[in-house]
Design an enzyme around this catalytic site. Sequence first.
Site, mmCIF file in Angstrom:
data_model
loop_
_atom_site.group_PDB
_atom_site.id
_atom_site.type_symbol
_atom_site.label_atom_id
_atom_site.label_comp_id
_atom_site.label_asym_id
_atom_site.label_seq_id
_atom_site.Cartn_x
_atom_site.Cartn_y
_atom_site.Cartn_z
ATOM 1 N N LYS A 82 11.484 -1.217 -6.921
ATOM 2 C CA LYS A 82 11.139 -2.493 -6.091
ATOM 3 C C LYS A 82 12.140 -3.555 -6.266
ATOM 4 O O LYS A 82 13.134 -3.341 -6.958
ATOM 5 C CB LYS A 82 9.658 -2.648 -6.901
ATOM 6 C CG LYS A 82 8.731 -2.136 -6.790
ATOM 7 C CD LYS A 82 7.223 -2.504 -7.321
ATOM 8 C CE LYS A 82 6.012 -1.512 -6.976
ATOM 9 N NZ LYS A 82 4.833 -2.262 -7.482
ATOM 10 N N HIS A 87 6.961 1.899 -8.031
ATOM 11 C CA HIS A 87 5.731 2.262 -7.541
ATOM 12 C C HIS A 87 5.731 3.829 -7.693
ATOM 13 O O HIS A 87 6.877 4.412 -7.605
ATOM 14 C CB HIS A 87 5.727 2.071 -5.826
ATOM 15 C CG HIS A 87 4.450 2.748 -5.115
ATOM 16 N ND1 HIS A 87 3.191 2.450 -5.195
ATOM 17 C CD2 HIS A 87 4.566 3.981 -4.584
ATOM 18 C CE1 HIS A 87 2.502 3.301 -4.695
ATOM 19 N NE2 HIS A 87 3.394 4.293 -4.325
ATOM 20 N N GLU A 128 2.368 9.179 1.519
ATOM 21 C CA GLU A 128 3.603 8.169 1.063
ATOM 22 C C GLU A 128 5.012 8.993 1.407
ATOM 23 O O GLU A 128 5.823 7.976 1.822
ATOM 24 C CB GLU A 128 3.467 7.702 -0.334
ATOM 25 C CG GLU A 128 2.050 6.778 -0.332
ATOM 26 C CD GLU A 128 1.708 6.254 -1.879
ATOM 27 O OE1 GLU A 128 0.682 5.604 -2.202
ATOM 28 O OE2 GLU A 128 2.458 6.640 -2.614
ATOM 29 N N ASN A 177 6.762 -5.116 -11.109
ATOM 30 C CA ASN A 177 6.900 -4.211 -11.968
ATOM 31 C C ASN A 177 7.463 -3.025 -11.716
ATOM 32 O O ASN A 177 7.517 -2.072 -12.220
ATOM 33 C CB ASN A 177 5.116 -3.899 -12.600
ATOM 34 C CG ASN A 177 4.701 -3.081 -10.867
ATOM 35 O OD1 ASN A 177 5.165 -3.120 -10.223
ATOM 36 N ND2 ASN A 177 3.375 -2.937 -11.361
ATOM 37 N N TYR A 225 0.890 -0.375 2.044
ATOM 38 C CA TYR A 225 -0.126 -1.074 0.978
ATOM 39 C C TYR A 225 -1.400 -1.254 1.628
ATOM 40 O O TYR A 225 -2.324 -2.019 1.043
ATOM 41 C CB TYR A 225 0.327 -2.306 0.006
ATOM 42 C CG TYR A 225 1.363 -1.993 -1.146
ATOM 43 C CD1 TYR A 225 0.922 -1.207 -2.062
ATOM 44 C CD2 TYR A 225 2.637 -2.238 -1.150
ATOM 45 C CE1 TYR A 225 1.802 -0.744 -3.265
ATOM 46 C CE2 TYR A 225 3.573 -2.171 -2.160
ATOM 47 C CZ TYR A 225 2.931 -1.399 -3.413
ATOM 48 O OH TYR A 225 3.709 -0.960 -4.431
HETATM 49 P P1 ADP Z 1 0.115 0.747 -9.507
HETATM 50 O O1 ADP Z 1 1.380 0.313 -8.784
HETATM 51 O O2 ADP Z 1 0.136 1.030 -11.087
HETATM 52 O O3 ADP Z 1 -0.597 2.118 -8.894
HETATM 53 P P2 ADP Z 1 -1.917 -0.547 -7.927
HETATM 54 O O4 ADP Z 1 -1.971 0.428 -7.242
HETATM 55 O O5 ADP Z 1 -3.321 -0.825 -8.810
HETATM 56 O O6 ADP Z 1 -1.037 -0.327 -9.470
HETATM 57 O O7 ADP Z 1 -1.339 -1.961 -7.433
HETATM 58 C C1 ADP Z 1 -0.310 -1.689 -6.521
HETATM 59 C C2 ADP Z 1 0.736 -2.809 -6.920
HETATM 60 O O8 ADP Z 1 0.121 -4.372 -6.712
HETATM 61 C C3 ADP Z 1 1.182 -2.867 -8.391
HETATM 62 O O9 ADP Z 1 2.035 -2.232 -8.674
HETATM 63 C C4 ADP Z 1 1.652 -4.788 -8.461
HETATM 64 O O10 ADP Z 1 2.850 -4.771 -7.888
HETATM 65 C C5 ADP Z 1 0.743 -5.182 -7.698
HETATM 66 N N1 ADP Z 1 -0.610 -5.740 -8.296
HETATM 67 C C6 ADP Z 1 -1.440 -4.747 -8.807
HETATM 68 N N2 ADP Z 1 -2.646 -5.555 -9.677
HETATM 69 C C7 ADP Z 1 -1.988 -6.930 -9.451
HETATM 70 C C8 ADP Z 1 -2.537 -8.070 -9.812
HETATM 71 N N3 ADP Z 1 -3.700 -8.209 -10.660
HETATM 72 N N4 ADP Z 1 -1.765 -9.389 -9.436
HETATM 73 C C9 ADP Z 1 -0.513 -9.338 -8.830
HETATM 74 N N5 ADP Z 1 -0.104 -8.324 -8.483
HETATM 75 C C10 ADP Z 1 -0.699 -7.159 -8.838
HETATM 76 MG MG MG Z 2 -1.217 2.368 -6.886
#
Ligand code: ADP
Ligand code: MG
Length: 140
Positions: free
Chosen positions: A11, A117, A128, A114, A51
């Site tokens: 990212k 992905h 994807e 974070n 997304y």
């Molecule tokens: P992951 O990437 O672990 O699969 P999700 O699919 O739930 O997590 O969420 C997609 C992305 O959205 C996350 O990697 C993060 O960048 C963002 N995200 C998820 N939850 C939050 C939150 N509570 N606040 C802000 N950003 C979030």
């Molecule tokens: Mg996810």
Amino acid sequence: MAVEQTLSIIKPDATRRNLTGKINARFEESGLRIVAQRRLHLSRAQAEAFYAVHKERSFFGDLCTFMCSGPVVAQVLEGENAIERNREVMGATNPANADEGTIRKDFAESIEANSVHGSDSPENAAIEIAFFFSAIDIVG
Ligand code: ADP
Ligand code: MG
């Protein structure tokens, strides 16, 4: 266990800090093979399309702004049980909850920024991967 492919994205928070090589080393050390890789700068529309599954979530707008704030590196990772394996190497979504030694524990800036992905199921991995790559781009 079957050999699988999963879609990974390094990212913008990680490309900004020049962490592509360090993150790729984590994948390779864990037995995952990078079989396709492309650096690109997502448009807002592309981030929203990628997304779309999260479009009802409160963080969707901010997430799309973040994902098109700088370059990303999209990649296909291949290996035994690659989808789950990559999720383990990545660590929990919120770095505060991520296990020691995971990418998110070591590199993520926040729950949003974070660093990586990873696809969460075989069905989503196929969708994807096709979002970023053609069959001709993937060389195992
Ligand atoms: P992951 O990437 O672990 O699969 P999700 O699919 O739930 O997590 O969420 C997609 C992305 O959205 C996350 O990697 C993060 O960048 C963002 N995200 C998820 N939850 C939050 C939150 N509570 N606040 C802000 N950003 C979030
Ligand atoms: Mg996810």
